[in-house]
Write a protein that holds these residues in place. Structure first.
Motif, PDB file in Angstrom:
ATOM      1  N   ALA A   1      57.576 -44.763   0.404  1.00  0.00           N
ATOM      2  CA  ALA A   1      57.555 -43.395   0.926  1.00  0.00           C
ATOM      3  C   ALA A   1      56.885 -42.442  -0.055  1.00  0.00           C
ATOM      4  CB  ALA A   1      58.969 -42.934   1.253  1.00  0.00           C
ATOM      5  N   ASP A   2      57.113 -42.645  -1.365  1.00  0.00           N
ATOM      6  CA  ASP A   2      56.473 -41.790  -2.369  1.00  0.00           C
ATOM      7  C   ASP A   2      54.961 -41.918  -2.328  1.00  0.00           C
ATOM      8  OD1 ASP A   2      58.919 -40.879  -3.242  1.00  0.00           O
ATOM      9  OD2 ASP A   2      58.992 -42.163  -4.999  1.00  0.00           O
ATOM     10  N   LEU A   3      54.467 -43.134  -2.125  1.00  0.00           N
ATOM     11  CA  LEU A   3      53.022 -43.345  -2.032  1.00  0.00           C
ATOM     12  C   LEU A   3      52.439 -42.517  -0.900  1.00  0.00           C
ATOM     13  CD1 LEU A   3      50.317 -44.876  -2.576  1.00  0.00           C
ATOM     14  CD2 LEU A   3      51.141 -46.565  -0.935  1.00  0.00           C
ATOM     15  N   PHE A   4      53.060 -42.591   0.271  1.00  0.00           N
ATOM     16  CA  PHE A   4      52.516 -41.883   1.421  1.00  0.00           C
ATOM     17  C   PHE A   4      52.683 -40.372   1.300  1.00  0.00           C
ATOM     18  CE2 PHE A   4      52.787 -46.171   3.253  1.00  0.00           C
ATOM     19  CZ  PHE A   4      51.461 -46.284   3.637  1.00  0.00           C
ATOM     20  N   ALA A   5      53.763 -39.915   0.696  1.00  0.00           N
ATOM     21  CA  ALA A   5      53.932 -38.474   0.459  1.00  0.00           C
ATOM     22  C   ALA A   5      52.841 -37.970  -0.487  1.00  0.00           C
ATOM     23  CB  ALA A   5      55.317 -38.190  -0.105  1.00  0.00           C
ATOM     24  N   THR A   6      52.522 -38.749  -1.489  1.00  0.00           N
ATOM     25  CA  THR A   6      51.465 -38.370  -2.432  1.00  0.00           C
ATOM     26  C   THR A   6      50.103 -38.385  -1.743  1.00  0.00           C
ATOM     27  OG1 THR A   6      52.771 -39.265  -4.248  1.00  0.00           O
ATOM     28  CG2 THR A   6      50.440 -38.893  -4.683  1.00  0.00           C
ATOM     29  N   LEU A   7      49.853 -39.380  -0.908  1.00  0.00           N
ATOM     30  CA  LEU A   7      48.597 -39.421  -0.150  1.00  0.00           C
ATOM     31  C   LEU A   7      48.496 -38.232   0.802  1.00  0.00           C
ATOM     32  CD1 LEU A   7      48.224 -43.229   0.618  1.00  0.00           C
ATOM     33  CD2 LEU A   7      46.736 -41.832  -0.835  1.00  0.00           C
ATOM     34  N   ASP A   8      49.615 -37.852   1.440  1.00  0.00           N
ATOM     35  CA  ASP A   8      49.609 -36.665   2.308  1.00  0.00           C
ATOM     36  C   ASP A   8      49.130 -35.447   1.530  1.00  0.00           C
ATOM     37  OD1 ASP A   8      50.649 -38.029   4.532  1.00  0.00           O
ATOM     38  OD2 ASP A   8      52.718 -37.474   4.067  1.00  0.00           O
ATOM     39  N   ALA A   9      49.695 -35.243   0.341  1.00  0.00           N
ATOM     40  CA  ALA A   9      49.329 -34.087  -0.489  1.00  0.00           C
ATOM     41  C   ALA A   9      47.866 -34.148  -0.902  1.00  0.00           C
ATOM     42  CB  ALA A   9      50.240 -34.015  -1.713  1.00  0.00           C
ATOM     43  N   LEU A  10      47.392 -35.337  -1.248  1.00  0.00           N
ATOM     44  CA  LEU A  10      45.998 -35.497  -1.659  1.00  0.00           C
ATOM     45  C   LEU A  10      45.050 -35.182  -0.505  1.00  0.00           C
ATOM     46  CD1 LEU A  10      44.178 -36.337  -4.027  1.00  0.00           C
ATOM     47  CD2 LEU A  10      44.291 -38.671  -3.154  1.00  0.00           C
ATOM     48  N   VAL A  11      45.350 -35.695   0.680  1.00  0.00           N
ATOM     49  CA  VAL A  11      44.508 -35.443   1.856  1.00  0.00           C
ATOM     50  C   VAL A  11      44.518 -33.957   2.211  1.00  0.00           C
ATOM     51  CG1 VAL A  11      44.316 -35.836   4.351  1.00  0.00           C
ATOM     52  CG2 VAL A  11      44.649 -37.780   2.801  1.00  0.00           C
ATOM     53  N   GLU A  12      45.705 -33.337   2.164  1.00  0.00           N
ATOM     54  CA  GLU A  12      45.811 -31.919   2.515  1.00  0.00           C
ATOM     55  C   GLU A  12      45.032 -31.022   1.557  1.00  0.00           C
ATOM     56  OE1 GLU A  12      49.909 -30.767   2.994  1.00  0.00           O
ATOM     57  OE2 GLU A  12      50.273 -32.427   4.376  1.00  0.00           O
ATOM     58  N   SER A  13      44.880 -31.462   0.323  1.00  0.00           N
ATOM     59  CA  SER A  13      44.196 -30.629  -0.678  1.00  0.00           C
ATOM     60  C   SER A  13      42.733 -31.023  -0.882  1.00  0.00           C
ATOM     61  CB  SER A  13      44.940 -30.713  -2.018  1.00  0.00           C
ATOM     62  OG  SER A  13      44.862 -32.036  -2.545  1.00  0.00           O
ATOM     63  N   SER A  14      42.212 -31.894  -0.022  1.00  0.00           N
ATOM     64  CA  SER A  14      40.837 -32.384  -0.170  1.00  0.00           C
ATOM     65  C   SER A  14      40.042 -32.175   1.104  1.00  0.00           C
ATOM     66  CB  SER A  14      40.845 -33.888  -0.479  1.00  0.00           C
ATOM     67  OG  SER A  14      41.588 -34.167  -1.625  1.00  0.00           O
ATOM     68  N   SER A  15      38.746 -32.028   0.952  1.00  0.00           N
ATOM     69  CA  SER A  15      37.839 -32.030   2.097  1.00  0.00           C
ATOM     70  C   SER A  15      37.427 -33.470   2.355  1.00  0.00           C
ATOM     71  CB  SER A  15      36.596 -31.196   1.801  1.00  0.00           C
ATOM     72  OG  SER A  15      36.934 -29.849   1.615  1.00  0.00           O
ATOM     73  N   ILE A  16      37.268 -33.796   3.624  1.00  0.00           N
ATOM     74  CA  ILE A  16      36.838 -35.140   4.000  1.00  0.00           C
ATOM     75  C   ILE A  16      35.350 -35.109   4.297  1.00  0.00           C
ATOM     76  CG2 ILE A  16      37.103 -37.026   5.654  1.00  0.00           C
ATOM     77  CD1 ILE A  16      39.985 -35.927   6.110  1.00  0.00           C
ATOM     78  N   VAL A  17      34.612 -35.995   3.648  1.00  0.00           N
ATOM     79  CA  VAL A  17      33.180 -36.132   3.882  1.00  0.00           C
ATOM     80  C   VAL A  17      32.976 -37.436   4.654  1.00  0.00           C
ATOM     81  CG1 VAL A  17      30.914 -36.419   2.822  1.00  0.00           C
ATOM     82  CG2 VAL A  17      32.613 -34.903   1.758  1.00  0.00           C
ATOM     83  N   ILE A  18      32.436 -37.324   5.861  1.00  0.00           N
ATOM     84  CA  ILE A  18      32.149 -38.515   6.678  1.00  0.00           C
ATOM     85  C   ILE A  18      30.682 -38.861   6.476  1.00  0.00           C
ATOM     86  CG2 ILE A  18      32.041 -39.480   9.003  1.00  0.00           C
ATOM     87  CD1 ILE A  18      34.909 -38.966   7.931  1.00  0.00           C
ATOM     88  N   ASP A  19      30.439 -39.979   5.800  1.00  0.00           N
ATOM     89  CA  ASP A  19      29.050 -40.386   5.574  1.00  0.00           C
ATOM     90  C   ASP A  19      28.640 -41.583   6.429  1.00  0.00           C
ATOM     91  OD1 ASP A  19      30.572 -42.202   4.130  1.00  0.00           O
ATOM     92  OD2 ASP A  19      29.605 -41.803   2.216  1.00  0.00           O
ATOM     93  N   ARG A  20      29.605 -42.147   7.146  1.00  0.00           N
ATOM     94  CA  ARG A  20      29.308 -43.245   8.077  1.00  0.00           C
ATOM     95  C   ARG A  20      30.100 -43.007   9.361  1.00  0.00           C
ATOM     96  NH1 ARG A  20      30.163 -47.810   3.486  1.00  0.00           N
ATOM     97  NH2 ARG A  20      28.716 -46.867   2.010  1.00  0.00           N
ATOM     98  N   PRO A  21      29.514 -42.297  10.315  1.00  0.00           N
ATOM     99  CA  PRO A  21      30.216 -42.004  11.560  1.00  0.00           C
ATOM    100  C   PRO A  21      30.515 -43.273  12.359  1.00  0.00           C
ATOM    101  CG  PRO A  21      28.213 -40.684  11.354  1.00  0.00           C
ATOM    102  CD  PRO A  21      28.190 -41.693  10.256  1.00  0.00           C
ATOM    103  N   ARG A  22      31.527 -43.165  13.211  1.00  0.00           N
ATOM    104  CA  ARG A  22      31.884 -44.281  14.101  1.00  0.00           C
ATOM    105  C   ARG A  22      30.633 -44.777  14.813  1.00  0.00           C
ATOM    106  NH1 ARG A  22      33.462 -44.239  19.668  1.00  0.00           N
ATOM    107  NH2 ARG A  22      33.249 -41.981  19.526  1.00  0.00           N
ATOM    108  N   GLY A  23      30.452 -46.098  14.834  1.00  0.00           N
ATOM    109  CA  GLY A  23      29.296 -46.707  15.488  1.00  0.00           C
ATOM    110  C   GLY A  23      28.113 -46.955  14.572  1.00  0.00           C
TER     111      GLY A  23
END
Length: 114
Positions: free
Chosen positions: A2-24
């Motif tokens: 649970a700690d791992l996923f809580a930490t990942l939640d915080a990291l994702v919330e504080s980061s911008s996501i860059v998509i460099d390979r779109p679906r397909g």
């Protein structure tokens, strides 16, 4: 775990996501490998390979971090963790088929417990 996923939640919330390979889109080095969902990285983060932390972003907007993939590539002699973000069960199945069955590395998908 649970700690791992809580930490990942915080990291994702504080980061911008860059998509460099779109679906397909196809893998830049393996033309027969097609991404079943958007693939990119968290900007301003650093994974073991020195690049941003990788993210598979699926079709279940708002689902958040649902799991991770962990892989070991003997050819590159590295290990990687990739975040599964906003992935539906069908997205997870498609990602599992890609990283476990299609790409020639040792990999596992770990899902967040409900």
């Amino acid at each position: 775990m649970a700690d791992l996923f809580a930490t990942l939640d915080a990291l994702v919330e504080s980061s911008s996501i860059v998509i460099d390979r779109p679906r397909g889109s196809t893998h830049p080095h393996h033309e027969d490998v097609v991404y079943p969902v958007d693939y990119g990285y968290l900007e301003g983060t650093r994974a073991g390979d020195g690049d941003g932390i990788d993210v598979f972003r699926g079709s279940a907007e708002g689902a958040g971090v649902v799991g991770v993939t962990v892989s070991v590539d003997l050819g590159k002699r590295d290990a990687e963790v990739k975040v599964l973000l906003d992935c539906s069960p069908a997205d997870v199945d498609a990602i599992r088929a890609l990283v476990v069955d299609r790409v020639d590395v040792g990999a596992i998908v770990l899902l967040r417990e409900p």
